[in-house]
Structures are given as structure tokens and as C-alpha cells.
Design a protein around this motif. Sequence first.
Motif, PDB file in Angstrom:
ATOM      1  N   ASP A 211      76.147  40.045  30.918  1.00 42.54           N
ATOM      2  CA  ASP A 211      75.001  39.218  30.515  1.00 42.54           C
ATOM      3  C   ASP A 211      74.500  38.391  31.693  1.00 42.54           C
ATOM      4  O   ASP A 211      75.287  37.911  32.521  1.00 42.54           O
ATOM      5  CB  ASP A 211      75.396  38.268  29.380  1.00 42.54           C
ATOM      6  CG  ASP A 211      75.445  38.965  28.035  1.00 42.54           C
ATOM      7  OD1 ASP A 211      75.126  40.169  27.978  1.00 42.54           O
ATOM      8  OD2 ASP A 211      75.815  38.316  27.047  1.00 42.54           O
ATOM      9  N   ASN A 223      74.987  37.143  36.706  1.00 44.31           N
ATOM     10  CA  ASN A 223      75.612  38.009  35.711  1.00 44.31           C
ATOM     11  C   ASN A 223      77.076  37.642  35.501  1.00 44.31           C
ATOM     12  O   ASN A 223      77.809  37.377  36.463  1.00 44.31           O
ATOM     13  CB  ASN A 223      75.518  39.476  36.151  1.00 44.31           C
ATOM     14  CG  ASN A 223      74.077  39.949  36.238  1.00 44.31           C
ATOM     15  OD1 ASN A 223      73.252  39.587  35.412  1.00 44.31           O
ATOM     16  ND2 ASN A 223      73.772  40.746  37.244  1.00 44.31           N
ATOM     17  N   ASN A 256      71.086  32.546  27.792  1.00 48.08           N
ATOM     18  CA  ASN A 256      71.515  33.935  27.900  1.00 48.08           C
ATOM     19  C   ASN A 256      70.271  34.814  27.816  1.00 48.08           C
ATOM     20  O   ASN A 256      69.546  34.789  26.824  1.00 48.08           O
ATOM     21  CB  ASN A 256      72.495  34.285  26.769  1.00 48.08           C
ATOM     22  CG  ASN A 256      73.163  35.625  26.987  1.00 48.08           C
ATOM     23  OD1 ASN A 256      72.590  36.531  27.590  1.00 48.08           O
ATOM     24  ND2 ASN A 256      74.373  35.765  26.498  1.00 48.08           N
ATOM     25  N   ARG A 258      70.100  37.980  27.596  1.00 44.90           N
ATOM     26  CA  ARG A 258      70.333  39.278  26.985  1.00 44.90           C
ATOM     27  C   ARG A 258      69.201  39.657  26.036  1.00 44.90           C
ATOM     28  O   ARG A 258      68.783  40.815  25.956  1.00 44.90           O
ATOM     29  CB  ARG A 258      71.650  39.269  26.222  1.00 44.90           C
ATOM     30  CG  ARG A 258      72.063  40.637  25.690  1.00 44.90           C
ATOM     31  CD  ARG A 258      73.060  40.521  24.557  1.00 44.90           C
ATOM     32  NE  ARG A 258      74.119  39.589  24.878  1.00 44.90           N
ATOM     33  CZ  ARG A 258      74.890  39.015  23.961  1.00 44.90           C
ATOM     34  NH1 ARG A 258      74.675  39.246  22.675  1.00 44.90           N
ATOM     35  NH2 ARG A 258      75.847  38.175  24.311  1.00 44.90           N
ATOM     36  N   GLU A 262      67.129  43.109  26.079  1.00 48.00           N
ATOM     37  CA  GLU A 262      67.174  44.037  24.953  1.00 48.00           C
ATOM     38  C   GLU A 262      65.838  44.154  24.233  1.00 48.00           C
ATOM     39  O   GLU A 262      65.683  44.986  23.349  1.00 48.00           O
ATOM     40  CB  GLU A 262      68.258  43.585  23.954  1.00 48.00           C
ATOM     41  CG  GLU A 262      69.673  43.682  24.508  1.00 48.00           C
ATOM     42  CD  GLU A 262      70.714  43.145  23.554  1.00 48.00           C
ATOM     43  OE1 GLU A 262      70.315  42.539  22.526  1.00 48.00           O
ATOM     44  OE2 GLU A 262      71.920  43.319  23.820  1.00 48.00           O
TER      45      GLU A 262
END
Length: 421
Positions: A211, A223, A256, A258, A262
Motif C-alpha cells: 500500500d 509503499n 492510504n 489504495r 483500485e
Amino acid sequence: MEKFEAIFKEWLLNTGINSNLADIFYVGANILAIIAISIIADWVAKRIILQTIKQIVRKSKVTWDDVIFERKVFNRLSHLAPAIVIYYLIEVAFPEASGWVNFVQKLTYMYMVFIGILVLDSFVTALHEIYKRNPISKDRPIKGYVQVVQIVIYFFGVITILAVLLGKSPGALLAGLGALAAVLMLVFRDSILGLVAGIQLSLNKMVKIGDWITMPSHNADGNVTEITLNTVKVQNFDKTITTIPTYALVSESFSNWRGMLESGGRRIKRSLYIDIRSIKFCSKELLDNLQRVHRLTDYIEKRRKEVEEYNKSQGVDQSIMANGRRMTNIGVFRKYIEEYLKHHPMINKDMTFLIRQLQTTEKGVPIEIYVFSKEKEWVKFESIQADIFDHLLAAINEFELSLYQNPSGNDISKALELRAK
């Protein structure tokens, strides 16, 4: 064993050796025999049994046994063979020397406990390696739990060794540790907090290896490379490593990225500051020129008709530009940005798409671009964003607009020179 001892001593006495020396020779012979048998046991364990296991592991189609072998689980286990020989034969060889036998057995037992700790530690590490090869390990890292198990193994191993040294049972020692609970809580404070935080991070899927997170309070922007019991390692984009306490990710705030990775795109949010002095109504000549711009042809043609019909219907005195409805160069430029980005192949039109004018500031009128790029990888994203603004910065002159820029030393010098003239 007693019969063998009698025969051996009788043979020594027959050779002319006195009884005291015969006893010494007998003890020495027993010691050499135990050493020889332990060496043979070690050789059999390492040269025959271990090599056989190695061949079986190499021929097997599964990979988990390779990991266990590479982590030296069987290798460390083989060290128990000579210790077991010594532990049991020493009592048989010297039944009358109970004090000395007890001392050797204690040392041997502690050695076997130590080897057992190393074997269990290697086995747990091997299981973790096997787990990491499973795709689920990226979402559910368990290194923190593995470290807890290893701590428990070493803890009970040390308790067992101390129990042997002190001649007490491990249970009695553990009962006595109850009084030291407060001290242990203080010593293992970070580990306990890390364990609780690790469980929360895992169950809530707050962060996982790979992440991209940012945590300004710890100067972290990169990361996640490792999640352990006490720390989370972040490799920043400048290749430095930031170590964050695991519990800090629960008790403090962090970002985060992520969700962005995504999702269908990465956000572009940047403003162009238009110099207020360059904003004006569009003249006929300017509109004629802008109508030739491919993305604006239909828009300007439609808008000119609407404005002209409205002004005629209202009887507007068009000799004054402020009367009635007019098109402005900043409004047409805003429309151009919209059309340009709508036709850009790397802009995701299914996500938020907004070109808006913000409140005027001392730096001019901000036109904010709030869109999402299809490309999310950092380097490529920055290249796309730069290309877009390169084009817009170069195209703005076509609208007879200028960007705000703080005066430089050269600007001030030229102004003073003009004033002096």
C-alpha cells in the motif's frame, strides 16, 4: 552392565594393573564409548537420515517441504541425536556416580531444550514463508502474529532452562511470575500494543504490504514493505526507509492511497490563475478567430445566435458592451478546457469531471481543473498532467488572456526605466 564391568576389571587386573587404576581405565573406557556412540549417532543423523530427507524433498512435487528444509528445521533437529545418546547412556554407564550423572544430564537436557527452541523457531519461520507464497498474504500479513509465537517459544524455553538449573518445576516458576506481571507489562508494552494494533489493522484491512501511505507526523510517504509486531516499514519515494510504530497507525491518522489505485483513475486537481486585467468581453474579431478552433466551432456558433437573438428581443443598445448578454474570453476559455479534456483519451469521463471558477484572490481568478486520469502509476500520471497543462498554458494566449505572475526584478527595473523616461 555390572557383569560387563566385572569382566573388564578382571581382565585389567590379570594384566598386572592394580584395582584403583583399573577403575580409572573403566571410567575412561565408558566415556570414550559414549563419545564414540554419540559421534556415530551424529554421523547417522546428518549423513544418512538428513541426506535421505534431502533427496525426498528434492524429488517431491510440492514446494512447502523445500521451504521447511531450507529453513534448516531437519538440520537443527539432527543435533538432538548425540545429546539423546549422552543423556541416556551416561546413567547406564555410571549408575553409582549419581551426582556427576545428574550434572551431565542437566547440561544435556538444557542443550536439548535450546535445540528444541531453535527447531520450533525455524519451523514457525518456514510456515510463515509458506504462507507468504499464498496470494492472501498480501491482504492479511501475519508476521506480527508469527513474532508473538516466537516470543512465546523463547519465553517457555527460558523458563524450562531456569527450572532445570534451579531444580524446580516450570509451573512453579510461572506461578512466581504473577508478582512480576506489572513489570512484564511495562517491558513488553510496545509488543502488546503492537499485537493489538496488528489485529485491528488486519481485521479492518486498514493497511497491507504494498500500500502507498502518507503519514506526515512520521515523514512517511511511500509503499509499505513490511508489517511486524512492533513496526511498519515504509520505503519512501526518495528510497529512504521510515519505521512507524504499529500502534501509531491505529492511534494517529494516515492516508492510504489504495482506494485511488483500485479505482478507475487518479485525481488531477490544479488551478490556472488568470490575470484580472486580461479578462474582457469578446469582440467580433476575437470570436471569429476562436470559432476556427476545432473544439469551439459548434459552441461559439450556437452561443452567438443565442446572444444575438436575446439582445434583439430585448432591444439592447449594443454600442455599449456592458448592455445585454456578451461572451467573455474567460468563459470561452473555460469551455475550451472542458471540451479539450472531454476528448482527451487519458481522462476518465465516468468519474468526477469539473471545470470551475473559484473565488477571486490577490493572485487573480482561479480556474480549477478537477478531473481523474485513467493512468494511476505515478510517473505516467505526472507526464499526462504535465502535457495537459503545457497545452493549456500555451493555448491561453489565443483567448487574449494572461496568467498572473508575481513581478520579478527585471519587471521592476523596466518599470523604473520607463518612469524615468
